[in-house]
Write a protein that holds these residues in place. Structure first.
Motif, PDB file in Angstrom:
ATOM      1  N   GLN A  88       9.512  26.385  -6.187  1.00 31.13           N
ATOM      2  CA  GLN A  88       9.367  26.329  -7.575  1.00 31.13           C
ATOM      3  C   GLN A  88       9.222  27.422  -8.265  1.00 31.13           C
ATOM      4  OE1 GLN A  88       5.737  24.115  -8.310  1.00 31.13           O
ATOM      5  NE2 GLN A  88       6.210  22.093  -7.310  1.00 31.13           N
ATOM      6  N   TYR A  89       9.261  28.375  -7.614  1.00 32.21           N
ATOM      7  CA  TYR A  89       9.355  29.817  -8.191  1.00 32.21           C
ATOM      8  C   TYR A  89      10.756  30.552  -7.935  1.00 32.21           C
ATOM      9  CZ  TYR A  89       4.449  28.518  -8.837  1.00 32.21           C
ATOM     10  OH  TYR A  89       2.979  27.840  -9.006  1.00 32.21           O
ATOM     11  N   PRO A  90      11.522  30.537  -9.062  1.00 28.88           N
ATOM     12  CA  PRO A  90      12.927  31.177  -8.743  1.00 28.88           C
ATOM     13  C   PRO A  90      12.804  32.579  -8.281  1.00 28.88           C
ATOM     14  CG  PRO A  90      12.400  30.622 -10.954  1.00 28.88           C
ATOM     15  CD  PRO A  90      11.419  30.106 -10.294  1.00 28.88           C
ATOM     16  N   ARG A  91      13.428  33.009  -7.383  1.00 29.14           N
ATOM     17  CA  ARG A  91      13.553  34.753  -7.101  1.00 29.14           C
ATOM     18  C   ARG A  91      14.895  34.996  -7.312  1.00 29.14           C
ATOM     19  NH1 ARG A  91      10.960  33.162  -2.240  1.00 29.14           N
ATOM     20  NH2 ARG A  91      12.940  33.918  -1.235  1.00 29.14           N
ATOM     21  N   SER A  92      15.132  36.143  -7.811  1.00 25.96           N
ATOM     22  CA  SER A  92      16.547  36.567  -8.053  1.00 25.96           C
ATOM     23  C   SER A  92      16.848  37.284  -6.899  1.00 25.96           C
ATOM     24  CB  SER A  92      16.467  37.538  -9.233  1.00 25.96           C
ATOM     25  OG  SER A  92      15.527  38.548  -9.207  1.00 25.96           O
ATOM     26  N   ASP A  93      16.023  38.126  -6.047  1.00 28.55           N
ATOM     27  CA  ASP A  93      16.610  38.794  -4.760  1.00 28.55           C
ATOM     28  C   ASP A  93      16.262  37.719  -3.466  1.00 28.55           C
ATOM     29  OD1 ASP A  93      13.876  38.765  -4.835  1.00 28.55           O
ATOM     30  OD2 ASP A  93      13.453  40.764  -4.500  1.00 28.55           O
ATOM     31  N   THR A  94      16.754  38.285  -2.358  1.00 21.49           N
ATOM     32  CA  THR A  94      16.547  37.450  -1.158  1.00 21.49           C
ATOM     33  C   THR A  94      15.303  38.260  -0.274  1.00 21.49           C
ATOM     34  OG1 THR A  94      17.925  38.935   0.041  1.00 21.49           O
ATOM     35  CG2 THR A  94      18.834  37.062  -1.275  1.00 21.49           C
ATOM     36  N   PRO A 142       8.924  36.450  -0.363  1.00 20.75           N
ATOM     37  CA  PRO A 142       7.985  36.214  -1.387  1.00 20.75           C
ATOM     38  C   PRO A 142       6.807  36.929  -1.436  1.00 20.75           C
ATOM     39  CG  PRO A 142       7.705  34.246  -0.207  1.00 20.75           C
ATOM     40  CD  PRO A 142       8.938  35.162   0.405  1.00 20.75           C
ATOM     41  N   ARG A 143       6.224  37.563  -2.663  1.00 24.42           N
ATOM     42  CA  ARG A 143       5.324  38.202  -2.736  1.00 24.42           C
ATOM     43  C   ARG A 143       3.788  37.494  -2.554  1.00 24.42           C
ATOM     44  NH1 ARG A 143       6.265  40.596  -8.441  1.00 24.42           N
ATOM     45  NH2 ARG A 143       7.194  38.548  -8.753  1.00 24.42           N
ATOM     46  N   PRO A 144       2.696  38.249  -2.258  1.00 21.23           N
ATOM     47  CA  PRO A 144       1.747  37.541  -2.102  1.00 21.23           C
ATOM     48  C   PRO A 144       1.080  36.475  -3.306  1.00 21.23           C
ATOM     49  CG  PRO A 144       1.528  39.554  -1.238  1.00 21.23           C
ATOM     50  CD  PRO A 144       2.720  39.688  -1.792  1.00 21.23           C
ATOM     51  N   GLU A 145       1.240  37.297  -4.321  1.00 23.51           N
ATOM     52  CA  GLU A 145       0.664  36.434  -5.539  1.00 23.51           C
ATOM     53  C   GLU A 145       1.747  35.257  -6.024  1.00 23.51           C
ATOM     54  OE1 GLU A 145       3.046  39.302  -8.703  1.00 23.51           O
ATOM     55  OE2 GLU A 145       1.427  39.873  -7.376  1.00 23.51           O
ATOM     56  N   GLU A 146       3.047  35.261  -5.391  1.00 25.51           N
ATOM     57  CA  GLU A 146       3.837  33.900  -5.622  1.00 25.51           C
ATOM     58  C   GLU A 146       3.255  33.011  -4.299  1.00 25.51           C
ATOM     59  OE1 GLU A 146       7.583  35.530  -4.877  1.00 25.51           O
ATOM     60  OE2 GLU A 146       8.255  35.876  -7.154  1.00 25.51           O
ATOM     61  N   LEU A 147       3.160  33.573  -3.409  1.00 28.19           N
ATOM     62  CA  LEU A 147       2.677  32.533  -2.521  1.00 28.19           C
ATOM     63  C   LEU A 147       1.200  31.806  -2.707  1.00 28.19           C
ATOM     64  CD1 LEU A 147       3.572  34.797   0.962  1.00 28.19           C
ATOM     65  CD2 LEU A 147       4.643  32.422  -0.183  1.00 28.19           C
ATOM     66  N   ARG A 148       0.381  32.587  -3.226  1.00 25.28           N
ATOM     67  CA  ARG A 148      -0.969  32.009  -3.500  1.00 25.28           C
ATOM     68  C   ARG A 148      -0.745  30.981  -4.889  1.00 25.28           C
ATOM     69  NH1 ARG A 148      -2.465  37.737  -3.594  1.00 25.28           N
ATOM     70  NH2 ARG A 148      -3.747  38.110  -1.498  1.00 25.28           N
ATOM     71  N   LYS A 149       0.029  31.330  -5.874  1.00 25.26           N
ATOM     72  CA  LYS A 149       0.573  30.285  -6.846  1.00 25.26           C
ATOM     73  C   LYS A 149       0.913  28.994  -6.158  1.00 25.26           C
ATOM     74  CE  LYS A 149       1.136  33.520 -10.608  1.00 25.26           C
ATOM     75  NZ  LYS A 149       2.101  34.101 -11.532  1.00 25.26           N
TER      76      LYS A 149
END
Length: 111
Positions: free
Chosen positions: A3-9, A12-19
């Protein structure tokens, strides 16, 4: 399908994973609550229906037994029940004594 788009490949960062985990937990909690709200109604209905069937069957069996029991047997059973009610205390003491005796015997066998 994040659900969280990422521009790079990159990973995912830990905060994105927590969210993402927090969001998934929230959705799962809502789903579980919705399912739990739906579940008890059919269960209670089925239990009430089964209890009614058991009561009906027991009543029918009681009537059948009363109809088919010979009068002599019914009289003797009635006399036995009256005697048991009249001598309730000695009868209970005797049953308790028998139970204690059996327990003592059993414990001696296992030694």
């Amino acid at each position: 399908m994040s659900q969280y788009p990422r521009s790079d490949t990159s990973a995912p960062r830990p905060e994105e994973l927590r969210k993402a985990v927090a969001h998934t937990r929230e959705k799962l909690g809502q789903t579980v609550e919705a399912l739990a709200a739906k579940a008890p109604d059919p269960v209670v209905d089925k239990a009430a229906h089964a209890a009614a069937q058991v009561r009906s069957t027991a009543a029918r069996a009681g009537r059948l037994a009363a109809e088919r029991t010979p009068d002599l047997v019914a009289d003797k059973v009635g006399q036995g029940a009256s005697a048991a009610r009249a001598y309730r205390t000695p009868l209970l003491v005797g049953v308790a004594a028998l139970g204690v005796l059996l327990l003592v015997r059993r414990s001696r066998r296992h030694r």
